[in-house]
Design an enzyme around this catalytic site. Structure first.
Site, PDB file in Angstrom:
ATOM      1  N   HIS A  82       0.841  -1.189   0.000  1.00 20.25           N
ATOM      2  CA  HIS A  82       0.000   0.000   0.000  1.00 20.25           C
ATOM      3  C   HIS A  82       0.877   1.240   0.000  1.00 20.25           C
ATOM      4  O   HIS A  82       1.835   1.330   0.764  1.00 20.25           O
ATOM      5  CB  HIS A  82      -0.906   0.013   1.230  1.00 20.25           C
ATOM      6  CG  HIS A  82      -1.891   1.135   1.192  1.00 20.25           C
ATOM      7  ND1 HIS A  82      -3.103   1.029   0.547  1.00 20.25           N
ATOM      8  CD2 HIS A  82      -1.817   2.398   1.663  1.00 20.25           C
ATOM      9  CE1 HIS A  82      -3.742   2.176   0.646  1.00 20.25           C
ATOM     10  NE2 HIS A  82      -2.987   3.035   1.310  1.00 20.25           N
ATOM     11  N   ASP A 161     -13.880   4.758   7.796  1.00 23.63           N
ATOM     12  CA  ASP A 161     -12.819   5.481   7.086  1.00 23.63           C
ATOM     13  C   ASP A 161     -13.376   6.268   5.912  1.00 23.63           C
ATOM     14  O   ASP A 161     -12.939   7.386   5.638  1.00 23.63           O
ATOM     15  CB  ASP A 161     -11.730   4.522   6.603  1.00 23.63           C
ATOM     16  CG  ASP A 161     -10.646   5.291   5.855  1.00 23.63           C
ATOM     17  OD1 ASP A 161      -9.984   6.118   6.497  1.00 23.63           O
ATOM     18  OD2 ASP A 161     -10.527   5.121   4.632  1.00 23.63           O
ATOM     19  N   ARG A 168     -12.250  14.706   6.169  1.00 25.83           N
ATOM     20  CA  ARG A 168     -10.866  15.204   6.275  1.00 25.83           C
ATOM     21  C   ARG A 168     -10.461  15.916   4.984  1.00 25.83           C
ATOM     22  O   ARG A 168      -9.760  16.925   5.011  1.00 25.83           O
ATOM     23  CB  ARG A 168      -9.908  14.051   6.554  1.00 25.83           C
ATOM     24  CG  ARG A 168     -10.018  13.512   7.972  1.00 25.83           C
ATOM     25  CD  ARG A 168      -9.289  12.185   8.085  1.00 25.83           C
ATOM     26  NE  ARG A 168      -7.893  12.281   7.731  1.00 25.83           N
ATOM     27  CZ  ARG A 168      -7.181  11.298   7.164  1.00 25.83           C
ATOM     28  NH1 ARG A 168      -7.745  10.141   6.874  1.00 25.83           N
ATOM     29  NH2 ARG A 168      -5.921  11.472   6.876  1.00 25.83           N
ATOM     30  N   SER A 183      -6.382   5.332   9.058  1.00 28.01           N
ATOM     31  CA  SER A 183      -7.105   5.184   7.797  1.00 28.01           C
ATOM     32  C   SER A 183      -6.497   4.044   6.972  1.00 28.01           C
ATOM     33  O   SER A 183      -7.199   3.128   6.525  1.00 28.01           O
ATOM     34  CB  SER A 183      -7.026   6.514   7.039  1.00 28.01           C
ATOM     35  OG  SER A 183      -7.390   6.364   5.703  1.00 28.01           O
ATOM     36  N   LYS A 187      -8.013  -0.103   7.001  1.00 26.82           N
ATOM     37  CA  LYS A 187      -8.455  -0.783   5.773  1.00 26.82           C
ATOM     38  C   LYS A 187      -7.607  -2.024   5.502  1.00 26.82           C
ATOM     39  O   LYS A 187      -8.116  -3.074   5.112  1.00 26.82           O
ATOM     40  CB  LYS A 187      -8.365   0.173   4.581  1.00 26.82           C
ATOM     41  CG  LYS A 187      -9.471   1.218   4.591  1.00 26.82           C
ATOM     42  CD  LYS A 187      -9.345   2.191   3.433  1.00 26.82           C
ATOM     43  CE  LYS A 187      -8.128   3.047   3.547  1.00 26.82           C
ATOM     44  NZ  LYS A 187      -8.193   4.386   3.016  1.00 26.82           N
TER      45      LYS A 187
HETATM   46  N1  URA Z   1      -4.399   7.064   2.057  1.00 29.47           N
HETATM   47  C1  URA Z   1      -5.426   6.632   2.845  1.00 29.47           C
HETATM   48  O1  URA Z   1      -6.049   5.612   2.565  1.00 29.47           O
HETATM   49  N2  URA Z   1      -5.729   7.348   3.917  1.00 29.47           N
HETATM   50  C2  URA Z   1      -5.073   8.474   4.270  1.00 29.47           C
HETATM   51  O2  URA Z   1      -5.409   9.061   5.279  1.00 29.47           O
HETATM   52  C3  URA Z   1      -4.013   8.922   3.451  1.00 29.47           C
HETATM   53  C4  URA Z   1      -3.687   8.187   2.342  1.00 29.47           C
END
Ligand code: URA
Length: 433
Positions: A82, A161, A168, A183, A187
């Protein structure tokens, strides 16, 4: 428990209890806390931060806010990567087929573009017919049969999220370390992979602008993952310049395919091979060096490209576009941005490059905006290159000529040209395990 008291406590710099964090995340998920109170707490967290304990509690609450993938139905070791978000970052399209070609399962749930950064799901949707929403059964069946599937997150997946991120994004609270960590890791943990490699971007195109802050974020996310029983590694990679030369959805798919063909730009190839090497090594295929060599071999043999073709076909995409990337639909118009004076490209504000691409239609200003897949930028020159006055530094692509002026202005304002060459910067600043 009252949301007012939780906001006040954090505003005053106190530590929230597990119960308070759970109350907040539940209220976000079931809609019982209004947007203004959610936003107020995000802002308080932005200024006051969170302890590691609070951030772990927050992450696990996000993970548990919705459905989880029943990963037990996937046979074999599952590994994911990621990225914290960058400009021109198409590594997932390169890395996932490499790893799957070597027999490690990649059940990838990806995001869309956020702010100035691009998203893998948008890029894949540039491939005609590519279906990024699969039901769990199809997703699992595809991973079991060909080793790779890439989808967007479903509504039921870490819904807290989704809501938090949307707020946000419009309240200037994206770039907060605990909020980013919760966040991303919320996930990732809901997807329940065995091993996770994080690509934590650092520099002007990323959410974390300094190497120190990026290392801190990497440490935090690695610890959260390990605490949840995952094998974790994070790479800190350079986002002070776009990765590769292409910014924009179909342009980036074409560059990723070039890379899988062994003809990609050096920076993209190197970062992709290093990420793949770490993923394979975490999955038990050998040392990182051995795994990088194996990854390189999948490019040389064509196995990784073949895996990508197979994946595109399995998800309903037009695989002939991958076999013949020159057939991707082109934008109607192009525009050459030229250097206003001679000199070295000393620096490029990468976030502004991302915005310049967005202004051409390659990204969204609001969640409802439609993306123009053919729009974007091809960089002819990058940081460190010498340019003559009047020489092209980038080509812009759009389906609406009126978009060029603002985009070109943004790109030029973000490009510093100087008589001295800039110092060389590393591509990879460090590894956190
Ligand atoms: N990517 C995400 O999934 N969340 C964030 O807060 C920043 C980048």
């Amino acid at each position: 428990m009252r949301m007012y008291d939780i906001i006040k406590k954090k505003r005053d710099g106190e530590e929230l209890s597990t119960e308070e964090i759970d109350f907040f995340v539940h209220g976000v998920t079931d809609g019982s806390i209004p947007d203004y109170q959610i936003s107020a707490l995000c802002m308080a967290i932005y200024f006051q931060g969170m302890t590691v304990r609070e951030t772990c509690d927050f992450t696990y609450a996000v993970r548990d806010s919705g459905e989880k993938l029943d990963a037990s139905k996937i046979q074999g070791i599952r590994v994911d990567k990621h990225s914290t978000g960058g400009v021109g970052d198409k590594t997932s399209l390169v890395v996932a087929p490499i790893v799957a070609a070597l027999g490690i399962k990649v059940a990838k749930m990806s995001g869309r573009g956020l702010g100035h950064t691009g998203g893998t799901v948008d890029k894949l949707e540039a491939i005609k017919g590519f279906e990024t929403t699969l039901c769990d059964e199809k997703f699992v069946a595809q991973v079991n049969s060909i080793g790779l599937a890439i989808v967007g997150q479903s509504k039921q997946f870490a819904p807290a999220d989704k809501k938090l991120y949307a707020l946000r994004d419009v309240t200037a609270t994206v770039d907060s370390m605990p909020l980013i960590a919760a966040s991303i890791m919320g996930k990732k943990l809901a997807a329940d992979d065995d091993c996770i490699v994080l690509d934590v971007k650092t520099g002007s195109g990323s959410f974390m602008k300094t190497v120190e802050k990026s290392k801190e974020l990497a440490r935090l996310m690695v610890d959260i993952g390990k605490n949840a029983g995952k094998k974790m590694t994070a790479l800190i990679t350079n986002m002070d310049r776009p990765l590769g030369r292409a910014i924009g959805n179909s342009l980036e798919v074409i560059e990723a395919v070039e890379t899988l063909n062994g003809r990609g730009p050096e920076d993209l190839t190197d970062v992709s091979l290093t990420l793949a090497g770490h993923m394979l090594s975490l999955a038990g295929k050998g040392t990182v060096e051995e795994c990088i060599a194996m990854a390189r071999e999948t490019i040389q043999s064509g196995a990784a490209l073949q895996k990508f073709v197979e994946t595109v076909r399995a998800q309903g995409g037009d695989a002939s576009l991958i076999e013949h990337p020159e057939t991707f639909e082109k934008a109607k118009y192009s525009y050459a941005v030229t250097a206003p004076r001679s000199g070295y490209i000393a620096s490029a504000d990468t976030e502004s490059y991302g915005v310049a691409s967005l202004l051409l239609g390659a990204g969204r200003n609001t969640a409802e905006d439609e993306i123009d897949y053919a729009a974007g930028i091809l960089l002819t020159k990058k940081t460190g290159d010498y340019v003559q006055k009047g020489e092209e530094i980038a080509t812009l692509f759009a389906n609406d000529e009126s978009l060029f002026a603002a985009s070109a202005e943004k790109l030029l304002a973000a490009t510093e040209i100087s008589v001295e060459p800039p110092q060389d910067e590393p591509l990879i600043y460090g590894i956190v395990k």
